[in-house]
Design a protein around this motif. Structure first.
Motif: not given
Length: 333
Positions: A8-12, A245-246, A250-251
């Motif tokens: 969830i951090l790759t784009d950041l 992570a993904k 969501k949860k």
DNA sequence: CCCTGAGA
DNA sequence: TCTCAGGGG
């Protein structure tokens, strides 16, 4: 090995420019040592050794990389771990098991002439013992650089120092410091930017991750980021099978944290882990005053004691000293 | 990982 | 000035 938030951090991650790296870098010493010890090896996995058979890979890594940092205006501070919390025990035991198993596989692979396997198993058999820690510390201090002793996790102390304004960013490959609240994390901090992968060289840019970016882009709070980490697993608790992570993100967003824990890990109380990330043991008793480089001390330590070549060490010392003179000159004007 | 030296 | 191969300890 830190927390598995990568997905969830790759784009950041953003490439870090040289200007953004100038300043005080709070380096997670354990993490840096681990990197050096696992990577600085011969093709069959053997680390650099001196005549007495002591490992010197970490000394090579610290010396050359840190010298580069200094010439680039990066002022390193090395943060060493203190006492691990009880709840890390399981992780520590697991790592020990992996190390022992890898050592055997390394021997096996060497016997079979499987170099790729040998190197990989050698990497995961990397151990950081008292000798590694004391020799690393000795070299850092001979270079005139500050050492900070964390009361507990070094990553927590590093994050704290950035929050206090005493450091500009944390340097680590792991994402855990974000959970400890560092506003800025820098990964892949090398100067050459080159890394060998499967024999080939690829270039890796240092990357900079801002906690504020992470939280605003994912539209969560730091507490929620910690909860995601708890679901996927941290150094202080095993994760839940099937939740990465993904899914964790969501949860958390649908407010399912408590219910999932109750259902999947009924015997686990997440509260101690959560509060450890939010309020870890840290200390204010550190000084970041730059010392002086002890050129003769470094020569004695690296060359006389550990067999480094003077021809390689001296030019680096000159480079650092030149930079130091420049700085003292600048401070006059 | 990082450095050096060779060859383009 | 750059890339690559080889070796460091």
């Amino acid at each position: 090995m830190g927390v598995a938030l990568r997905d969830i951090l790759t784009d950041l991650k953003r490439p870090a420019e040289a200007d953004e790296l100038k300043g005080v870098a709070a380096i997670d010493a354990f993490n840096a040592l681990y990197q050096f010890l696992s990577i600085i090896r011969q093709p069959d996995g053997t680390p650099l050794l001196d005549d007495s058979g002591r490992i010197t890979s970490h000394l090579s890594g610290i010396f050359f990389r840190t010298a580069n940092f200094l010439t680039q205006g990066i002022r390193p501070v090395f943060i060493f771990d203190g006492k691990s919390p009880e709840m890390k025990g399981r992780t520590i035991q697991e790592r020990r098991d992996v190390r022992e198993e890898s050592k055997e596989k390394w021997d096996q692979a060497k016997k079979e002439g499987d170099l790729t396997g040998a190197f990989r198993y050698a990497m995961s058999s990397t151990a950081i013992d008292a000798y590694i820690l004391s020799s690393a510390r000795q070299l850092i201090q001979l270079m005139g650089l500050p050492v900070v002793d964390a009361p507990s996790e070094g990553e927590a102390q590093a994050a704290y120092m950035v929050l206090q304004g005493d450091a500009d960013y944390v340097v680590s490959q792991d994402y855990d410091t974000l959970l400890f609240g560092t506003p800025v994390l820098v990964r892949n901090l090398t100067i050459s930017g080159k890394r060998r992968l499967h024999g080939r060289q690829i270039t890796v840019q240092p990357e900079r991750i801002l906690l504020s970016d992470v939280l605003s882009t994912l539209a969560i709070t730091r507490e929620q980021l910690i909860e995601i980490a708890i679901l996927t697993g941290t150094d202080f608790n095993p994760g839940i099978r099937g939740i990465g992570a993904k899914t964790g993100l969501k949860k958390i967003k649908s407010g399912e944290f408590d219910s999932i824990i109750r259902e999947k890990l009924p015997d686990f109380d997440p509260e101690p882990v959560r509060s450890f990330f939010l309020n870890p043991p840290v200390t204010d008793s550190y000084t970041l005053d730059p010392g002086r480089i002890d050129r003769d001390g470094i020569r004695a330590f690296l060359c006389d004691e550990h067999g480094f070549s003077l021809d390689r060490v001296d030019p680096v010392l000159d480079k650092i000293s030149k930079k130091e003179k420049q700085k003292t000159l600048e401070s006059w004007f």
